[in-house]
Design a protein around this motif. Structure first.
Motif, PDB file in Angstrom:
ATOM      1  N   ALA A 186     -46.474  63.712 -27.741  1.00  7.97           N
ATOM      2  CA  ALA A 186     -45.316  63.709 -28.637  1.00  7.97           C
ATOM      3  C   ALA A 186     -45.416  64.764 -29.588  1.00  7.97           C
ATOM      4  O   ALA A 186     -44.368  65.247 -30.079  1.00  7.97           O
ATOM      5  N   LEU A 187     -46.670  65.193 -29.938  1.00  4.16           N
ATOM      6  CA  LEU A 187     -46.879  65.961 -31.198  1.00  4.16           C
ATOM      7  C   LEU A 187     -46.451  67.369 -30.687  1.00  4.16           C
ATOM      8  O   LEU A 187     -45.791  68.112 -31.371  1.00  4.16           O
ATOM      9  N   ARG A 188     -46.934  67.654 -29.396  1.00  7.33           N
ATOM     10  CA  ARG A 188     -46.514  69.102 -28.843  1.00  7.33           C
ATOM     11  C   ARG A 188     -44.858  69.013 -28.738  1.00  7.33           C
ATOM     12  O   ARG A 188     -44.581  70.262 -29.066  1.00  7.33           O
ATOM     13  N   ARG A 189     -44.280  68.030 -28.392  1.00 10.97           N
ATOM     14  CA  ARG A 189     -42.809  68.065 -28.209  1.00 10.97           C
ATOM     15  C   ARG A 189     -42.289  68.325 -29.661  1.00 10.97           C
ATOM     16  O   ARG A 189     -41.342  68.997 -29.817  1.00 10.97           O
ATOM     17  N   ALA A 190     -42.736  67.472 -30.601  1.00  9.76           N
ATOM     18  CA  ALA A 190     -42.079  67.562 -31.978  1.00  9.76           C
ATOM     19  C   ALA A 190     -42.385  68.998 -32.540  1.00  9.76           C
ATOM     20  O   ALA A 190     -41.384  69.496 -33.239  1.00  9.76           O
ATOM     21  N   LEU A 191     -43.390  69.562 -32.373  1.00  9.38           N
ATOM     22  CA  LEU A 191     -43.633  70.958 -33.003  1.00  9.38           C
ATOM     23  C   LEU A 191     -43.509  71.864 -32.285  1.00  9.38           C
ATOM     24  O   LEU A 191     -43.732  73.369 -32.408  1.00  9.38           O
ATOM     25  N   ASN A 192     -43.246  71.860 -30.740  1.00  5.32           N
ATOM     26  CA  ASN A 192     -42.992  72.877 -29.933  1.00  5.32           C
ATOM     27  C   ASN A 192     -44.095  73.715 -29.999  1.00  5.32           C
ATOM     28  O   ASN A 192     -44.005  74.971 -29.953  1.00  5.32           O
ATOM     29  N   GLN A 193     -45.137  73.186 -29.497  1.00  3.94           N
ATOM     30  CA  GLN A 193     -46.455  74.043 -29.377  1.00  3.94           C
ATOM     31  C   GLN A 193     -46.851  74.083 -27.985  1.00  3.94           C
ATOM     32  O   GLN A 193     -46.731  72.961 -27.340  1.00  3.94           O
ATOM     33  N   THR A 194     -48.159  74.854 -27.630  1.00  7.03           N
ATOM     34  CA  THR A 194     -48.398  74.542 -26.504  1.00  7.03           C
ATOM     35  C   THR A 194     -49.641  74.027 -26.458  1.00  7.03           C
ATOM     36  O   THR A 194     -50.461  73.941 -27.551  1.00  7.03           O
ATOM     37  N   SER A 195     -50.283  73.443 -25.343  1.00  4.99           N
ATOM     38  CA  SER A 195     -51.631  72.663 -25.362  1.00  4.99           C
ATOM     39  C   SER A 195     -52.602  73.431 -25.895  1.00  4.99           C
ATOM     40  O   SER A 195     -53.407  72.697 -26.323  1.00  4.99           O
ATOM     41  N   SER A 196     -52.799  74.624 -25.631  1.00  2.49           N
ATOM     42  CA  SER A 196     -53.753  75.617 -26.405  1.00  2.49           C
ATOM     43  C   SER A 196     -53.935  75.397 -27.618  1.00  2.49           C
ATOM     44  O   SER A 196     -54.960  75.650 -28.432  1.00  2.49           O
ATOM     45  N   PHE A 197     -52.974  74.877 -28.282  1.00  4.24           N
ATOM     46  CA  PHE A 197     -52.779  74.810 -29.886  1.00  4.24           C
ATOM     47  C   PHE A 197     -53.487  73.618 -30.346  1.00  4.24           C
ATOM     48  O   PHE A 197     -53.878  73.481 -31.420  1.00  4.24           O
TER      49      PHE A 197
END
Length: 261
Positions: free
Chosen positions: A112-123
């Motif tokens: 959910a955090l990745r979707r909300a912040l539009n970040q890649t998993s490597s982050f």
């Protein structure tokens, strides 16, 4: 250098707040965490801070999470927290990024955090990474004078329809229950606010307000006089409830008020 993200957790259950803090510490992101136990506290923070992420419980005292989102159409990226799936479809009418069911899991939270912040998993760090310290900012800290004594609350923000309006506490004569709302009489006139009188009583704890009847609270600084069954706040006559009389008399007499014959 990684950006410092500001996240607002709106959640009454402190065990959930602690769990979310733990989840945030597992990532490689830098966080400043704000916490609100209800939507009124959350509104003040949203007005004062630029929030990057909103973690919002739907069931809160006084106002629901959906009501909060409705008052902030341009709200931050939001992840909704809920006990049941029944509100899932409705939540997307408020442009939320994801909908998490309790009990929460770290894997689902990171997704959910990745979707909300539009970040890649490597982050994000793995769950084995050392925690990064999180700075927790408590909302509406009581102002303290130079002598160390807390200063009295001067204003209160209340919902008036779909607006949030600031009221000067000293200017309020009395508050009257009005079904699911409250009638506030001030020096500048009357207003109907969305909060119930029971919620206002909690918010004004420690102030000069006194519950004198199941339907009335008064500002004791505005009381001119009283008798066995009523008191006067400016030009306004307010009834004293039978079950409240002993407490009301004791409070007023302690302030050396003179009874009206």
């Amino acid at each position: 250098m990684l950006k410092n993200y500001k996240v607002l957790i709106v959640e009454e259950d402190m065990s959930i707040v602690d769990q979310l803090n733990d989840f945030l510490q597992e990532t490689k992101l830098n966080w400043t965490v704000y916490h609100a136990k209800n939507c009124l506290q959350a509104m003040l923070i949203l007005q004062q801070e630029f929030i990057d992420l909103l973690l919002l419980d739907l069931v809160l005292p006084g106002m629901s999470g959906f009501e909060l989102l409705g008052m902030f159409p341009l709200h931050p990226p939001t992840i909704v927290l809920a006990e049941h799936a029944e509100y899932g479809a409705e939540s997307y009418n408020y442009d939320v990024k994801d909908y998490l069911l309790k009990p929460l899991t770290y894997t689902r939270f990171v997704y959910a955090l990745r979707r909300a912040l539009n970040q890649t998993s490597s982050f994000f760090a793995s769950t084995m990474a050392l925690p990064t310290p999180v700075a927790v900012v408590q909302p509406q800290a009581t102002p303290v004078s130079k002598t160390g004594a807390p200063q009295p609350q001067k204003h209160i923000f209340l919902r008036k329809g779909r607006k949030i309006e600031r009221f000067t506490i000293d200017d309020i004569f009395y508050i009257e229950a009005n079904a699911f709302h409250s009638h506030i009489e001030t020096k500048d006139g009357a207003a109907i606010v969305n909060e119930k009188i029971s919620i206002l009583e909690q918010q004004l704890t420690g102030s000069n307000f006194l519950r004198v009847h199941k339907s009335f609270m008064v500002n004791i600084e505005q009381v001119n006089s009283y008798n066995a069954s009523s008191l006067w706040c400016g030009p306004h006559k307010i009834p004293i409830g039978v079950t409240f009389r002993k407490r009301v008399y004791a409070r007023l007499q302690s302030l050396n008020y003179v009874s009206k014959s």
